[in-house]
Motif scaffolding. Structure first.
Motif, PDB file in Angstrom:
ATOM      1  N   TYR A  52       0.851  -1.195   0.000  1.00  0.00           N
ATOM      2  CA  TYR A  52       0.000   0.000   0.000  1.00  0.00           C
ATOM      3  C   TYR A  52       0.887   1.245   0.000  1.00  0.00           C
ATOM      4  O   TYR A  52       1.762   1.400   0.854  1.00  0.00           O
ATOM      5  CB  TYR A  52      -0.901   0.004   1.230  1.00  0.00           C
ATOM      6  CG  TYR A  52      -1.956   1.092   1.206  1.00  0.00           C
ATOM      7  CD1 TYR A  52      -3.234   0.833   0.747  1.00  0.00           C
ATOM      8  CD2 TYR A  52      -1.666   2.383   1.639  1.00  0.00           C
ATOM      9  CE1 TYR A  52      -4.204   1.819   0.718  1.00  0.00           C
ATOM     10  CE2 TYR A  52      -2.619   3.375   1.614  1.00  0.00           C
ATOM     11  CZ  TYR A  52      -3.889   3.089   1.156  1.00  0.00           C
ATOM     12  OH  TYR A  52      -4.831   4.072   1.127  1.00  0.00           O
ATOM     13  N   ARG A  53       0.639   2.139  -0.958  1.00  0.00           N
ATOM     14  CA  ARG A  53       1.378   3.395  -1.049  1.00  0.00           C
ATOM     15  C   ARG A  53       0.421   4.497  -1.494  1.00  0.00           C
ATOM     16  O   ARG A  53      -0.547   4.255  -2.211  1.00  0.00           O
ATOM     17  CB  ARG A  53       2.532   3.291  -2.059  1.00  0.00           C
ATOM     18  CG  ARG A  53       3.633   2.311  -1.685  1.00  0.00           C
ATOM     19  CD  ARG A  53       4.436   2.826  -0.481  1.00  0.00           C
ATOM     20  NE  ARG A  53       5.536   1.931  -0.159  1.00  0.00           N
ATOM     21  CZ  ARG A  53       5.452   0.897   0.655  1.00  0.00           C
ATOM     22  NH1 ARG A  53       4.288   0.587   1.204  1.00  0.00           N
ATOM     23  NH2 ARG A  53       6.505   0.157   0.923  1.00  0.00           N
ATOM     24  N   TYR A  54       0.689   5.712  -1.060  1.00  0.00           N
ATOM     25  CA  TYR A  54      -0.071   6.854  -1.561  1.00  0.00           C
ATOM     26  C   TYR A  54       0.886   8.006  -1.823  1.00  0.00           C
ATOM     27  O   TYR A  54       1.957   8.106  -1.208  1.00  0.00           O
ATOM     28  CB  TYR A  54      -1.174   7.264  -0.576  1.00  0.00           C
ATOM     29  CG  TYR A  54      -0.695   8.029   0.639  1.00  0.00           C
ATOM     30  CD1 TYR A  54      -0.693   9.422   0.668  1.00  0.00           C
ATOM     31  CD2 TYR A  54      -0.243   7.355   1.773  1.00  0.00           C
ATOM     32  CE1 TYR A  54      -0.260  10.114   1.782  1.00  0.00           C
ATOM     33  CE2 TYR A  54       0.184   8.039   2.885  1.00  0.00           C
ATOM     34  CZ  TYR A  54       0.180   9.429   2.884  1.00  0.00           C
ATOM     35  OH  TYR A  54       0.613  10.112   3.993  1.00  0.00           O
ATOM     36  N   GLY A  55       0.504   8.846  -2.764  1.00  0.00           N
ATOM     37  CA  GLY A  55       1.327   9.994  -3.123  1.00  0.00           C
ATOM     38  C   GLY A  55       0.458  11.175  -3.514  1.00  0.00           C
ATOM     39  O   GLY A  55      -0.763  11.049  -3.695  1.00  0.00           O
ATOM     40  N   VAL A  56       1.087  12.329  -3.653  1.00  0.00           N
ATOM     41  CA  VAL A  56       0.381  13.579  -3.923  1.00  0.00           C
ATOM     42  C   VAL A  56       0.925  14.189  -5.199  1.00  0.00           C
ATOM     43  O   VAL A  56       2.142  14.303  -5.383  1.00  0.00           O
ATOM     44  CB  VAL A  56       0.551  14.564  -2.742  1.00  0.00           C
ATOM     45  CG1 VAL A  56      -0.118  15.889  -3.061  1.00  0.00           C
ATOM     46  CG2 VAL A  56      -0.023  13.972  -1.476  1.00  0.00           C
ATOM     47  N   THR A  57       0.021  14.558  -6.104  1.00  0.00           N
ATOM     48  CA  THR A  57       0.396  15.306  -7.298  1.00  0.00           C
ATOM     49  C   THR A  57      -0.081  16.750  -7.128  1.00  0.00           C
ATOM     50  O   THR A  57      -0.511  17.155  -6.045  1.00  0.00           O
ATOM     51  CB  THR A  57      -0.223  14.691  -8.554  1.00  0.00           C
ATOM     52  OG1 THR A  57      -1.649  14.831  -8.497  1.00  0.00           O
ATOM     53  CG2 THR A  57       0.118  13.205  -8.646  1.00  0.00           C
ATOM     54  N   ALA A  58      -0.026  17.521  -8.182  1.00  0.00           N
ATOM     55  CA  ALA A  58      -0.383  18.933  -8.082  1.00  0.00           C
ATOM     56  C   ALA A  58      -1.840  19.142  -7.715  1.00  0.00           C
ATOM     57  O   ALA A  58      -2.180  20.080  -6.994  1.00  0.00           O
ATOM     58  CB  ALA A  58      -0.075  19.638  -9.407  1.00  0.00           C
ATOM     59  N   ASP A  59      -2.734  18.262  -8.194  1.00  0.00           N
ATOM     60  CA  ASP A  59      -4.160  18.489  -7.952  1.00  0.00           C
ATOM     61  C   ASP A  59      -4.916  17.224  -7.548  1.00  0.00           C
ATOM     62  O   ASP A  59      -6.131  17.189  -7.593  1.00  0.00           O
ATOM     63  CB  ASP A  59      -4.811  19.074  -9.196  1.00  0.00           C
ATOM     64  CG  ASP A  59      -4.656  18.177 -10.414  1.00  0.00           C
ATOM     65  OD1 ASP A  59      -3.977  17.142 -10.286  1.00  0.00           O
ATOM     66  OD2 ASP A  59      -5.214  18.511 -11.471  1.00  0.00           O
ATOM     67  N   SER A  60      -4.210  16.171  -7.150  1.00  0.00           N
ATOM     68  CA  SER A  60      -4.915  14.920  -6.822  1.00  0.00           C
ATOM     69  C   SER A  60      -4.091  14.084  -5.856  1.00  0.00           C
ATOM     70  O   SER A  60      -2.904  14.329  -5.632  1.00  0.00           O
ATOM     71  CB  SER A  60      -5.215  14.117  -8.095  1.00  0.00           C
ATOM     72  OG  SER A  60      -4.003  13.754  -8.738  1.00  0.00           O
ATOM     73  N   LEU A  61      -4.761  13.081  -5.318  1.00  0.00           N
ATOM     74  CA  LEU A  61      -4.132  12.092  -4.451  1.00  0.00           C
ATOM     75  C   LEU A  61      -4.112  10.770  -5.208  1.00  0.00           C
ATOM     76  O   LEU A  61      -5.113  10.368  -5.805  1.00  0.00           O
ATOM     77  CB  LEU A  61      -4.918  11.948  -3.145  1.00  0.00           C
ATOM     78  CG  LEU A  61      -4.332  11.018  -2.091  1.00  0.00           C
ATOM     79  CD1 LEU A  61      -3.124  11.668  -1.431  1.00  0.00           C
ATOM     80  CD2 LEU A  61      -5.391  10.704  -1.028  1.00  0.00           C
ATOM     81  N   VAL A  62      -2.994  10.070  -5.179  1.00  0.00           N
ATOM     82  CA  VAL A  62      -2.824   8.800  -5.899  1.00  0.00           C
ATOM     83  C   VAL A  62      -2.616   7.692  -4.868  1.00  0.00           C
ATOM     84  O   VAL A  62      -1.761   7.804  -3.989  1.00  0.00           O
ATOM     85  CB  VAL A  62      -1.631   8.861  -6.870  1.00  0.00           C
ATOM     86  CG1 VAL A  62      -1.494   7.540  -7.612  1.00  0.00           C
ATOM     87  CG2 VAL A  62      -1.799  10.009  -7.848  1.00  0.00           C
ATOM     88  N   VAL A  63      -3.418   6.644  -4.971  1.00  0.00           N
ATOM     89  CA  VAL A  63      -3.332   5.514  -4.045  1.00  0.00           C
ATOM     90  C   VAL A  63      -3.047   4.256  -4.845  1.00  0.00           C
ATOM     91  O   VAL A  63      -3.765   3.938  -5.801  1.00  0.00           O
ATOM     92  CB  VAL A  63      -4.644   5.343  -3.245  1.00  0.00           C
ATOM     93  CG1 VAL A  63      -4.533   4.143  -2.312  1.00  0.00           C
ATOM     94  CG2 VAL A  63      -4.943   6.600  -2.448  1.00  0.00           C
ATOM     95  N   ARG A  64      -1.986   3.528  -4.469  1.00  0.00           N
ATOM     96  CA  ARG A  64      -1.601   2.288  -5.148  1.00  0.00           C
ATOM     97  C   ARG A  64      -1.602   1.155  -4.131  1.00  0.00           C
ATOM     98  O   ARG A  64      -1.091   1.304  -3.016  1.00  0.00           O
ATOM     99  CB  ARG A  64      -0.215   2.437  -5.775  1.00  0.00           C
ATOM    100  CG  ARG A  64       0.322   1.163  -6.413  1.00  0.00           C
ATOM    101  CD  ARG A  64       1.600   1.451  -7.198  1.00  0.00           C
ATOM    102  NE  ARG A  64       2.626   2.037  -6.370  1.00  0.00           N
ATOM    103  CZ  ARG A  64       3.483   1.346  -5.624  1.00  0.00           C
ATOM    104  NH1 ARG A  64       3.401   0.025  -5.604  1.00  0.00           N
ATOM    105  NH2 ARG A  64       4.403   1.951  -4.912  1.00  0.00           N
ATOM    106  N   SER A  65      -2.203   0.026  -4.480  1.00  0.00           N
ATOM    107  CA  SER A  65      -2.249  -1.117  -3.570  1.00  0.00           C
ATOM    108  C   SER A  65      -2.228  -2.400  -4.381  1.00  0.00           C
ATOM    109  O   SER A  65      -2.573  -2.412  -5.562  1.00  0.00           O
ATOM    110  CB  SER A  65      -3.519  -1.062  -2.694  1.00  0.00           C
ATOM    111  OG  SER A  65      -4.682  -1.100  -3.501  1.00  0.00           O
ATOM    112  N   GLY A  66      -1.849  -3.495  -3.725  1.00  0.00           N
ATOM    113  CA  GLY A  66      -1.820  -4.791  -4.380  1.00  0.00           C
ATOM    114  C   GLY A  66      -0.504  -5.061  -5.072  1.00  0.00           C
ATOM    115  O   GLY A  66       0.188  -4.134  -5.503  1.00  0.00           O
TER     116      GLY A  66
END
Length: 480
Positions: A52-66
């Protein structure tokens, strides 16, 4: 230690099967199955932590899992309606929190961070707030803008809320339902044994009917007092330190004694409002103010969206909150229009079949004593008459509102810009009486909130109001 919190949540879901294996298992092999199940859950929890990882871009939140089955979710800040930061007692011991990000609709959070450091959770909430506003320049907010407290509840107010809400009765009913599901015969057997013990004690001491009546009334009063005290304790656990804070165009609520909740929502995401006043509220000179947002409740009844702006407050404080948050609505100056009081019998009619059915069943069970149920008739008539006298509606350039109830009163209202649909309906009884019902729909709808509809409206007025609102909705953009 993130995996530990994931493990504990999974154990809550599988605790009954694991206990069943532990209790009913026979033999050395079967007794190992609970340990094998816990080990498998530990592996899944650690696997979840590493994937599970999450990150921040200029205008959104990105969530990666699996890892084997990968998932990538991109959530624009502008689409996030609610931010919920929750701390259980274990979270507080570790100095961490759980964060949930909500958008409109859906049955699950858009993103769920089970374990973040509390400082990081608050920082993420602020990041969502500021980044989301940056993509909407018309609602830009300064990061250094002060955050005024709109409402703070003292301990005395929290205890009053527990006295009014009577949550103890809700918990008792849920417990009784759970026992009935676990063992349908358990509750009847317990009541039977208690009754036999009570009547046996009374017979041995020569008690008569007046004594039994006095004992029954005393037990009823004692039960009410105990439930009210239990409700006050529950309110203290859930609402201690309640604060409603305004962060620019966003509202944040913090509350809780052992576990802490922090829920945030944008003001423009509010879809409808409900002002309540029960008989106990009036005795204490208090009211409650609730809102509906587009986010829904979870299936387990856990509150995710911001719902209560003022769990309990004085009428002046509730009106001041409405005036502050809806400055153009003119709440205090609404022109209320009463509905015809002659329709009281239409409120009374639905009670009559059930009352007659209950009376008939009681007569079959206890004989002529069952006719005492008809004593409900005068109260039902009085209740219907008083409700009909209080029913009214109001509409101006910004707001549409309805009010109803008498013993328990409510005011339900929404901004015209938040209306999504209008429905004008006429039942056969409406056509007979020359009336109609105008229903108004918004994106958010509270599960326990009264409907936003105007009943028993004369047909001509209903047609005129429907045409007026339809014209306004056609030329105004929907403010989601």
């Amino acid at each position: 230690m993130s995996w530990l919190f994931v493990l504990l949540q999974q154990l809550r879901q599988f605790v009954i099967p694991l206990l069943a294996l532990l209790v009913f298992g026979r033999g050395d092999r079967n007794e190992l199955w609970p340990l094998i199940g816990v080990g498998a859950l530990v592996l899944l929890s650690v696997w979840s932590y590493f994937t599970y990882r999450y990150g921040v871009t200029a205008d959104s939140l990105v969530v990666r899992s699996g890892l084997l089955e990968r998932s990538l979710r991109v959530i624009p800040f502008a689409r996030i309606h609610n931010v919920a930061v929750q701390q259980s007692l274990l979270h507080r011991l570790f100095g961490v929190a759980e964060v949930r990000l909500e958008s409109a609709g859906g049955t699950k959070p858009e993103a769920e961070m089970r374990v973040l450091k509390y400082a990081d959770a608050i920082a993420l909430e602020a990041l969502v707030r500021h980044r989301g506003l940056q993509v909407a320049p018309s609602q830009a907010e300064s990061a250094n803008e002060p955050s005024p407290v709109l409402l703070a509840m003292s301990t005395a107010e929290v205890l009053r809320h527990g006295l009014v809400s009577n949550r103890g009765m809700v918990v008792l009913g849920a417990g009784a339902a759970a026992l009935a599901q676990f063992s349908p015969k358990l509750m009847p057997q317990m009541l039977k044994r208690w009754g036999e013990a009570l009547f046996g004690y009374g017979d041995s001491h020569g008690y008569g009917i007046p004594d039994y009546v006095l004992v029954g009334l005393s037990l009823a009063v004692l039960l009410v007092v105990v439930l009210r005290l239990f409700s006050m304790v529950l309110a203290l656990l859930q609402y201690h330190g309640f604060r409603l804070v305004e962060h620019g165009r966003r509202l944040t609520v913090e509350r809780g004694l052992l576990a802490r909740w922090r829920t945030s929502a944008s003001r423009r995401r509010i879809q409808a409002w409900t002002l309540r006043e029960s008989q106990m509220h009036r005795l204490l000179r208090r009211r409650s103010l609730e809102i509906d947002t587009a986010a829904r409740e979870e299936g387990n009844g856990q509150q995710r969206a911001l719902r209560e702006l003022a769990p309990i407050a004085t009428p002046d404080a509730c009106d001041a909150l409405i005036e502050h948050l809806l400055p153009r609505a003119g709440w205090a100056a609404l022109d209320w229009r009463a509905l015809p009081a002659s329709n009281w019998w239409r409120l009374f009619a639905p009670h009559l079949p059930w009352l007659l059915l209950a009376t008939g069943l009681l007569c079959l069970r206890v004989g002529s004593w069952g006719l005492l149920a008809l004593l409900w008739l005068p109260w039902a008539v009085l209740l219907s008459r008083q409700q009909a006298r209080r029913m009214a509606w109001a509409c101006n350039a910004e707001l549409v509102a309805v009010r109803g109830g008498w013993w328990s009163r409510h005011w339900r209202f929404a901004e015209i810009d938040k209306l999504q649909a209008l429905r004008l309906s006429r039942s056969p009884l409406d056509r007979r009486c020359g009336t109609a019902t105008l229903s108004l729909d918004t994106a958010g709808s509270g599960a326990m909130a009264p409907p936003l509809q105007i009943r028993f409206l004369p047909e001509a007025q209903a047609q005129a109001l429907y045409a007026r609102l339809a014209h306004e909705l056609a030329k105004r953009p929907l403010r989601w």
